[in-house]
Design a protein around this motif. Structure first.
Motif, PDB file in Angstrom:
ATOM      1  N   MET A   1      53.168 -32.065   7.236  1.00 18.19           N
ATOM      2  CA  MET A   1      54.220 -33.026   7.586  1.00 18.19           C
ATOM      3  C   MET A   1      53.925 -33.643   8.951  1.00 18.19           C
ATOM      4  SD  MET A   1      58.334 -32.398   7.828  1.00 18.19           S
ATOM      5  CE  MET A   1      59.416 -33.737   8.302  1.00 18.19           C
ATOM      6  N   ALA A   2      53.948 -34.973   9.021  1.00 22.15           N
ATOM      7  CA  ALA A   2      53.613 -35.660  10.269  1.00 22.15           C
ATOM      8  C   ALA A   2      54.702 -35.438  11.312  1.00 22.15           C
ATOM      9  CB  ALA A   2      53.450 -37.158  10.007  1.00 22.15           C
ATOM     10  N   THR A   3      54.272 -35.242  12.561  1.00 25.54           N
ATOM     11  CA  THR A   3      55.216 -35.067  13.669  1.00 25.54           C
ATOM     12  C   THR A   3      55.423 -36.400  14.364  1.00 25.54           C
ATOM     13  OG1 THR A   3      54.461 -32.800  14.007  1.00 25.54           O
ATOM     14  CG2 THR A   3      55.667 -33.849  15.813  1.00 25.54           C
ATOM     15  N   ARG A   4      56.672 -36.796  14.548  1.00 25.86           N
ATOM     16  CA  ARG A   4      56.968 -38.065  15.214  1.00 25.86           C
ATOM     17  C   ARG A   4      56.844 -37.889  16.721  1.00 25.86           C
ATOM     18  NH1 ARG A   4      61.828 -40.533  17.028  1.00 25.86           N
ATOM     19  NH2 ARG A   4      61.634 -42.803  17.130  1.00 25.86           N
ATOM     20  N   LEU A   5      55.904 -38.617  17.308  1.00 27.39           N
ATOM     21  CA  LEU A   5      55.657 -38.525  18.743  1.00 27.39           C
ATOM     22  C   LEU A   5      56.414 -39.608  19.491  1.00 27.39           C
ATOM     23  CD1 LEU A   5      51.793 -37.947  18.621  1.00 27.39           C
ATOM     24  CD2 LEU A   5      53.577 -36.231  18.991  1.00 27.39           C
ATOM     25  N   PRO A   6      56.772 -39.362  20.744  1.00 31.01           N
ATOM     26  CA  PRO A   6      57.431 -40.406  21.538  1.00 31.01           C
ATOM     27  C   PRO A   6      56.472 -41.538  21.838  1.00 31.01           C
ATOM     28  CG  PRO A   6      56.905 -38.505  22.902  1.00 31.01           C
ATOM     29  CD  PRO A   6      56.615 -38.104  21.488  1.00 31.01           C
ATOM     30  N   PRO A   7      56.943 -42.774  22.005  1.00 34.46           N
ATOM     31  CA  PRO A   7      56.056 -43.909  22.315  1.00 34.46           C
ATOM     32  C   PRO A   7      55.324 -43.681  23.633  1.00 34.46           C
ATOM     33  CG  PRO A   7      58.276 -44.644  21.717  1.00 34.46           C
ATOM     34  CD  PRO A   7      58.355 -43.179  21.901  1.00 34.46           C
ATOM     35  N   VAL A   8      54.035 -43.995  23.653  1.00 28.57           N
ATOM     36  CA  VAL A   8      53.236 -43.797  24.865  1.00 28.57           C
ATOM     37  C   VAL A   8      53.772 -44.640  26.015  1.00 28.57           C
ATOM     38  CG1 VAL A   8      50.944 -44.053  25.878  1.00 28.57           C
ATOM     39  CG2 VAL A   8      51.186 -43.140  23.564  1.00 28.57           C
ATOM     40  N   HIS A   9      54.220 -45.882  25.711  1.00 30.34           N
ATOM     41  CA  HIS A   9      54.727 -46.731  26.794  1.00 30.34           C
ATOM     42  C   HIS A   9      55.994 -46.145  27.412  1.00 30.34           C
ATOM     43  CE1 HIS A   9      57.205 -48.262  23.468  1.00 30.34           C
ATOM     44  NE2 HIS A   9      58.036 -48.712  24.375  1.00 30.34           N
ATOM     45  N   ALA A  10      56.776 -45.383  26.631  1.00 27.53           N
ATOM     46  CA  ALA A  10      57.960 -44.729  27.180  1.00 27.53           C
ATOM     47  C   ALA A  10      57.565 -43.553  28.071  1.00 27.53           C
ATOM     48  CB  ALA A  10      58.870 -44.262  26.043  1.00 27.53           C
ATOM     49  N   LEU A  11      56.499 -42.842  27.673  1.00 24.17           N
ATOM     50  CA  LEU A  11      56.012 -41.725  28.491  1.00 24.17           C
ATOM     51  C   LEU A  11      55.475 -42.208  29.832  1.00 24.17           C
ATOM     52  CD1 LEU A  11      54.159 -39.602  25.779  1.00 24.17           C
ATOM     53  CD2 LEU A  11      56.438 -39.211  26.740  1.00 24.17           C
TER      54      LEU A  11
ATOM     55  N   ALA B   1      63.441 -53.612  31.338  1.00 26.42           N
ATOM     56  CA  ALA B   1      62.515 -53.161  30.299  1.00 26.42           C
ATOM     57  C   ALA B   1      62.154 -51.694  30.505  1.00 26.42           C
ATOM     58  CB  ALA B   1      61.259 -54.028  30.298  1.00 26.42           C
ATOM     59  N   LEU B   2      61.941 -51.308  31.762  1.00 22.88           N
ATOM     60  CA  LEU B   2      61.627 -49.908  32.033  1.00 22.88           C
ATOM     61  C   LEU B   2      62.812 -49.017  31.680  1.00 22.88           C
ATOM     62  CD1 LEU B   2      59.470 -48.312  34.619  1.00 22.88           C
ATOM     63  CD2 LEU B   2      61.841 -47.515  34.573  1.00 22.88           C
ATOM     64  N   SER B   3      64.019 -49.444  32.033  1.00 16.54           N
ATOM     65  CA  SER B   3      65.215 -48.681  31.691  1.00 16.54           C
ATOM     66  C   SER B   3      65.347 -48.525  30.178  1.00 16.54           C
ATOM     67  CB  SER B   3      66.458 -49.377  32.257  1.00 16.54           C
ATOM     68  OG  SER B   3      67.631 -48.647  31.953  1.00 16.54           O
ATOM     69  N   HIS B   4      64.998 -49.579  29.445  1.00 12.97           N
ATOM     70  CA  HIS B   4      65.045 -49.518  27.984  1.00 12.97           C
ATOM     71  C   HIS B   4      64.054 -48.476  27.461  1.00 12.97           C
ATOM     72  CE1 HIS B   4      65.327 -50.789  23.831  1.00 12.97           C
ATOM     73  NE2 HIS B   4      64.024 -51.004  23.798  1.00 12.97           N
ATOM     74  N   ARG B   5      62.872 -48.400  28.055  1.00 10.93           N
ATOM     75  CA  ARG B   5      61.872 -47.424  27.618  1.00 10.93           C
ATOM     76  C   ARG B   5      62.342 -45.997  27.892  1.00 10.93           C
ATOM     77  NH1 ARG B   5      56.042 -50.184  29.350  1.00 10.93           N
ATOM     78  NH2 ARG B   5      56.378 -52.149  28.233  1.00 10.93           N
TER      79      ARG B   5
ATOM     80  N   ARG C   1      65.456 -45.044  27.961  1.00 11.74           N
ATOM     81  CA  ARG C   1      66.494 -44.752  26.959  1.00 11.74           C
ATOM     82  C   ARG C   1      65.859 -44.386  25.620  1.00 11.74           C
ATOM     83  NH1 ARG C   1      69.116 -49.204  29.245  1.00 11.74           N
ATOM     84  NH2 ARG C   1      68.494 -50.539  27.493  1.00 11.74           N
ATOM     85  N   LEU C   2      64.789 -45.096  25.243  1.00 11.65           N
ATOM     86  CA  LEU C   2      64.085 -44.762  23.999  1.00 11.65           C
ATOM     87  C   LEU C   2      63.569 -43.325  24.027  1.00 11.65           C
ATOM     88  CD1 LEU C   2      61.929 -47.936  23.191  1.00 11.65           C
ATOM     89  CD2 LEU C   2      63.921 -47.104  21.951  1.00 11.65           C
ATOM     90  N   LEU C   3      63.003 -42.918  25.169  1.00 15.29           N
ATOM     91  CA  LEU C   3      62.477 -41.573  25.285  1.00 15.29           C
ATOM     92  C   LEU C   3      63.597 -40.543  25.183  1.00 15.29           C
ATOM     93  CD1 LEU C   3      60.077 -39.700  25.846  1.00 15.29           C
ATOM     94  CD2 LEU C   3      60.532 -39.997  28.302  1.00 15.29           C
ATOM     95  N   GLU C   4      64.712 -40.794  25.886  1.00 12.28           N
ATOM     96  CA  GLU C   4      65.828 -39.848  25.851  1.00 12.28           C
ATOM     97  C   GLU C   4      66.440 -39.747  24.456  1.00 12.28           C
ATOM     98  OE1 GLU C   4      67.449 -39.912  30.446  1.00 12.28           O
ATOM     99  OE2 GLU C   4      68.231 -41.419  29.064  1.00 12.28           O
ATOM    100  N   GLU C   5      66.487 -40.873  23.753  1.00  9.59           N
ATOM    101  CA  GLU C   5      66.985 -40.831  22.378  1.00  9.59           C
ATOM    102  C   GLU C   5      66.045 -40.037  21.483  1.00  9.59           C
ATOM    103  OE1 GLU C   5      67.479 -44.882  21.260  1.00  9.59           O
ATOM    104  OE2 GLU C   5      69.185 -45.219  22.615  1.00  9.59           O
ATOM    105  N   HIS C   6      64.742 -40.184  21.716  1.00 10.24           N
ATOM    106  CA  HIS C   6      63.766 -39.429  20.924  1.00 10.24           C
ATOM    107  C   HIS C   6      63.875 -37.932  21.195  1.00 10.24           C
ATOM    108  CE1 HIS C   6      59.901 -38.486  18.994  1.00 10.24           C
ATOM    109  NE2 HIS C   6      59.713 -37.673  20.011  1.00 10.24           N
ATOM    110  N   LEU C   7      64.068 -37.584  22.475  1.00 16.34           N
ATOM    111  CA  LEU C   7      64.109 -36.178  22.861  1.00 16.34           C
ATOM    112  C   LEU C   7      65.481 -35.544  22.642  1.00 16.34           C
ATOM    113  CD1 LEU C   7      62.208 -36.525  26.263  1.00 16.34           C
ATOM    114  CD2 LEU C   7      61.263 -35.649  24.124  1.00 16.34           C
ATOM    115  N   CYS C   8      66.510 -36.404  22.511  1.00 15.69           N
ATOM    116  CA  CYS C   8      67.897 -35.913  22.456  1.00 15.69           C
ATOM    117  C   CYS C   8      68.244 -35.128  23.720  1.00 15.69           C
ATOM    118  CB  CYS C   8      68.133 -35.058  21.214  1.00 15.69           C
ATOM    119  SG  CYS C   8      67.912 -35.948  19.659  1.00 15.69           S
ATOM    120  N   GLU C   9      67.662 -35.550  24.823  1.00 10.46           N
ATOM    121  CA  GLU C   9      67.898 -34.925  26.119  1.00 10.46           C
ATOM    122  C   GLU C   9      67.862 -35.988  27.208  1.00 10.46           C
ATOM    123  OE1 GLU C   9      68.543 -31.880  27.070  1.00 10.46           O
ATOM    124  OE2 GLU C   9      68.069 -30.609  25.345  1.00 10.46           O
ATOM    125  N   ARG C  10      68.630 -35.771  28.261  1.00 10.33           N
ATOM    126  CA  ARG C  10      68.541 -36.645  29.432  1.00 10.33           C
ATOM    127  C   ARG C  10      67.382 -36.186  30.301  1.00 10.33           C
ATOM    128  NH1 ARG C  10      73.350 -39.271  30.739  1.00 10.33           N
ATOM    129  NH2 ARG C  10      72.122 -40.282  32.371  1.00 10.33           N
TER     130      ARG C  10
END
Length: 301
Positions: free
Chosen positions: A1-11, A36-40, A42-51
């Motif tokens: 099963m493929a693991t969904r990774l966070p976007p590199v640009h967000a990292l 744009a950076l703030s949006h990235r 937020r994307l990371l935090e949504e992916h991680l489900c953590e602040r």
């Protein structure tokens, strides 16, 4: 099963913001806007489900989770950046990302862009499109051209120019309706509607007590509106620099001398409020203002 990774640009946005403890400084390093950076982030935090950050006014600090996650991210980014790429040539290319409405891009921006490229061959331009009145959030571009009322809170807004609007129709369409000799004769015509070119302000200048049209074809793109006029769908409002080629070739004709000198919508140059702009962005903004503000002095045909 493929693991969904966070976007590199967000990292990379997370790592830079953590290093500087500032979204604004991190955004400048990454050549993107703070929003744009703030949006990235937020994307990371949504992916991680953590602040990962605690936001306190303009400063940001890492959460406990963020501190632990940062070590993992830095190790991963270091592994990627240290991997040898024998065919890659390192370049330090100056680049400006500009977002423009489609009609402005087609009729006004692209015909003049060669002038900028000749003056500044070392600056690369990336052009993106957006829909006026709909895409209202600033994208990852450095600069945007917006067609609207110019009311954009928290953004630096500079009006590029004001151009009168006037009525046009195709010769073929005019043959199908009673003679249009005065603005009042428009009661016999189909008026093409657009939120970008409302009729009411033009009616007032023409001395007409007509209501804003409420039915019929509506098109919220100025280029498509002019195409609809050319193909005989009705009478529309346009601007000189959009219609001049069609008027010259006879595909559309101008109706009356009446024109609205200051339409409610105009083109504005918009960018994030920042303490300093990258030199190439400032050069591009100055060129845009110089190029398009000359148009106001040009007489309408």
């Amino acid at each position: 099963m493929a693991t969904r990774l966070p976007p590199v640009h967000a990292l990379s946005a997370f790592e830079a913001a953590a290093r500087f403890s500032s979204f604004a400084v991190a955004a400048e390093e990454l050549c993107i806007t703070p929003s744009a950076l703030s949006h990235r982030i937020r994307l990371l935090e949504e992916h991680l489900c953590e602040r990962v950050f605690v936001r306190e006014g303009r400063s940001v600090t890492l959460t406990e989770f963020g501190r632990r996650y940062l070590d993992v991210v830095r190790a991963a980014l270091r592994t990627l950046s240290d991997f040898p790429l024998p065919n890659k040539v390192t370049q330090n290319q100056m680049k400006v990302k500009v977002t423009v409405p489609p009609t402005f891009a087609r009729y006004m921006f692209m015909p003049r862009l060669a002038d900028f490229s000749e003056q500044h061959p070392d600056i690369e331009i990336e052009v993106y499109l957006f829909v006026p009145l709909y895409d209202l959030s600033l994208s990852e571009s450095d600069v945007e051209v917006r067609f609207g009322a110019g009311e954009y809170p928290n953004l630096v807004t500079k009006k590029l120019f004001v151009e009168p609007s006037f009525a046009v129709a195709s010769p073929g369409y005019l043959k199908t309706i009673p003679a249009i000799k005065t603005p009042a004769d428009l009661r016999h015509a189909k008026l093409l509607r657009s939120a970008l070119e409302p009729w009411q302000p033009w009616f007032e200048v023409a001395g007409l007590d007509f209501p804003e049209p409420s039915n019929g074809l509506r098109i919220d793109d100025l280029g498509l509106l002019l195409e609809a006029v050319k193909h005989g769908h009705g009478v529309g409002l346009t601007r000189q620099h959009f219609a001049e080629d069609m008027i010259r070739t006879g595909e559309v004709v101008r109706l009356f001398d009446t024109q609205l000198a200051t339409p409610p919508h105009a083109y504005h140059l918009v960018h994030e409020a920042q303490p300093t702009l990258r030199p190439e962005v400032e050069i591009f903004i100055n060129w845009m203002q110089s190029t398009f503000q000359k148009m106001e002095a040009s007489p309408a045909a």
